[in-house]
Design an enzyme around this catalytic site. Structure first.
Site, PDB file in Angstrom:
ATOM      1  N   SER A 293      -1.735   0.832   5.693  1.00 56.05           N
ATOM      2  CA  SER A 293      -0.824   0.239   6.656  1.00 56.05           C
ATOM      3  C   SER A 293      -0.780  -1.288   6.549  1.00 56.05           C
ATOM      4  CB  SER A 293      -1.232   0.698   8.061  1.00 56.05           C
ATOM      5  OG  SER A 293      -0.275   0.320   9.024  1.00 56.05           O
ATOM      6  N   ASP A 304       3.527  -9.035  -4.527  1.00 56.37           N
ATOM      7  CA  ASP A 304       4.951  -9.218  -4.830  1.00 56.37           C
ATOM      8  C   ASP A 304       5.308 -10.681  -5.080  1.00 56.37           C
ATOM      9  OD1 ASP A 304       5.425  -6.546  -4.697  1.00 56.37           O
ATOM     10  OD2 ASP A 304       6.462  -6.566  -2.771  1.00 56.37           O
ATOM     11  N   LYS A 318       0.426   4.236   3.257  1.00 62.18           N
ATOM     12  CA  LYS A 318       1.030   4.451   4.583  1.00 62.18           C
ATOM     13  C   LYS A 318       2.097   3.387   4.803  1.00 62.18           C
ATOM     14  CE  LYS A 318       0.116   4.762   9.549  1.00 62.18           C
ATOM     15  NZ  LYS A 318       0.975   3.644   9.989  1.00 62.18           N
TER      16      LYS A 318
END
Length: 555
Positions: A293, A304, A318
């Site tokens: 999460s 990223d 998740k």
């Protein structure tokens, strides 16, 4: 266009629009009617069961079971929270409660203190790991459930509670004053070497970003020039805290995550809103299969933006967002309302819980690798969606010998910790403390007459082979071979204590350190022989290696 030709088109379009609205209205009303009808059937069923069932029933309990069974058909994160569980839910999301500040549990058949949190009433009063809880106020709790004892220990801040414990042969009584307990999201931070800082982030409850920021600022004041952020085993939590933690390392105005759901009001884009504390410090983020999460948002966003090298193993996967909605009678429901997408555009949800995409048995399915889509980081590196966050540098899961598992699972390491703590007033600091051969010999001597038998992996395989050979009528043909193999692989506990001495010593070391230095000490001690940390240090020590990992490959 001819006006006479235009008119029929307008009429047709109007008719289509009206029909669409009508069907939408009818469809919505049909859905509302179906819901109302089934709720009425459910209420009627409970009433009739209560009236006619041969035995007395607990209608409230049955309804709760029905609610939970219904929610299980959706996903594991959508859950009903009755009023009596609201305090536990608040603790999970805020990390705050009022009590004595101790983790309790049942070990060796007794309710006991498993960890007094440093700086709170239980620790100040001298309660120790292994203290068996006998009484709370006037209540004898020797045979009580741990959850019931926990409720007795909690209460309004600044109220008193009497606790009686047994330590060895002594009975000790203490009067504690309950305090507001705020569990830090950063149980430990420090320096791995002269240049490298380390921050352990264990949760994302309220103030997680503040906890990380304070640790980072302090470490920078100590002269660190590189950083390891550890989110292994972090189950996640508050989304905003994850965004603010990423903001510590990337510039203002950058997208961290967006949520997309069925309703417009749950669609949001979360961007960094402040200048970073340090946008250039070389970083490694440690992840594993229990990072989930919000931990995945932090790791994924930093990956990223090519802001950090990720070391460890693929995360849990998740990518679902939950919203808590109040219900009647002070109950609540936590509902999955959206999916989150990190800066590259990927969603990292690993399991598809939608009703239409289930296997023939109705079970949710994992997204197969063949359906995972490619996305690109800021530097053009390929990353995939649909199955958690992949590390940039993969490490292997640490495995332990069956004898080590047995000694820990049967609480023999724990019991020796109690004995050692009673006999030794102090030990060296967590990083320097060593389980000497003398301590290990004493531990081995403490095992005399105690049961810690176990089955090795090879022995289990031979048992399975024997079972299938008997079933398939091959046993007589291969019995001599099986008997010979059994003799060769039959484990010797005494020999295993020698063969696996190093890893048993490590388990002992962390257990003994916990008695003197609490949770922080366990984490610090574990870093000494942590393969993930060693990999991180190797990467951070080489700017060329960092650049290699964070640069798109020629492929």
């Amino acid at each position: 266009m001819n006006k006479n030709f235009k008119k029929p088109i307008i009429l047709i379009l109007s008719a289509i629009l009206t029909a669409g609205l009508l069907f939408s209205f009818v469809d919505k009303n049909d859905k509302l009617f179906a819901i109302a009808k089934n709720l009425d059937i459910f209420a009627s069923l409970i009433r009739e069961l209560d009236s006619y069932y041969v035995d007395e029933i607990n209608a409230e309990e049955l309804v709760t079971i029905g609610i939970n069974a219904m929610l299980e058909e959706l996903d594991p994160y959508t859950e009903f929270i009755p009023e009596e569980n609201s305090d536990d839910f608040r603790l999970m999301t805020t990390g705050e409660y009022a009590g004595v500040g101790a983790l309790i549990g049942n070990r060796t058949g007794s309710n006991m203190i498993l960890m007094p949190y440093k700086g709170f009433p239980a620790q100040f009063a001298g309660l120790r790991i292994g203290d068996e809880i006998l009484k709370v106020d006037t209540v004898d709790v020797v045979n009580s459930l741990t959850s019931d004892i926990s409720k007795l220990l909690k209460g309004p801040a600044n109220t008193n509670v009497f606790v009686q414990v047994k330590r060895g042969t002594d009975t000790i009584s203490v009067n504690l004053t309950r305090k507001k307990i705020v569990i830090s999201n950063v149980p430990f931070y420090g320096k791995l070497d002269d240049q490298t800082g380390y921050i352990k982030l264990s949760d994302f409850t309220t103030n997680a970003a503040s906890d990380v920021r304070n640790a980072l600022v302090d470490l920078k004041s100590q002269g660190i020039t590189r950083l390891v952020l550890d989110v292994r085993d972090n189950p996640g939590g508050i989304l905003k805290e994850a965004v603010d933690i990423v903001n510590l390392f990337i510039p203002k105005g950058k997208e961290v995550v967006r949520t997309i759901g069925k309703l417009e009001n749950v669609n949001s884009v979360y961007k960094t809103t402040k200048p970073p504390v340090d946008k250039d410090i070389p970083m490694v983020v440690l992840i594993n299969e229990r990072s989930a999460s919000a931990a995945e948002i932090v790791a994924g966003a930093l990956q990223d933006y090519d802001r950090a090298v990720l070391v460890g193993r693929r995360t849990f996967g998740k990518g679902l967002v939950q919203t808590t909605v109040p219900l009647s009678y002070n109950s609540q429901v936590k509902i999955t309302t959206a999916k989150y997408y990190i800066p590259s555009g990927r969603c990292i949800q690993a399991i598809d819980y939608s009703q239409e995409n289930r296997d023939e048995n109705g079970n949710s399915i994992s997204i197969p690798d063949s359906l995972r889509k490619e996305f690109r980081t800021k530097n053009g590196r390929i990353v995939l969606d649909g199955a958690g966050i992949e590390p940039d540098e993969k490490t292997e899961t640490k495995s332990y010998a069956p004898i080590t598992y047995s000694l820990v699972a049967r609480n023999l390491v724990f019991e020796y910790g109690n004995k050692f703590f009673l006999e030794n007033e102090m030990i060296a600091n967590p990083r320097d403390f060593v389980v000497t051969d003398e301590i290990y010999a004493d531990f081995v001597a403490s095992l005399e007459g105690k049961d810690y038998d176990y089955t090795t992996y090879v022995e289990k395989t031979l048992e399975d082979l024997e079972k299938y050979a008997l079933k398939e009528k091959f046993f007589d043909d291969i019995k001599p071979t099986i008997d010979d193999l059994k003799k060769k692989v039959s484990h010797n506990k005494e020999q295993d204590l020698v063969t696996f001495k190093f890893e048993i010593k490590e388990a002992l070391r962390e257990e003994l350190v916990s008695r003197y230095y609490f949770q922080q000490g366990i984490i610090e001690a574990s870093l000494v022989n942590d393969d993930d940390v060693k990999t991180a240090l190797g990467i951070l020590s080489s700017p060329v290696e960092i650049n290699r990992v964070l640069t798109a490959s020629a492929k």
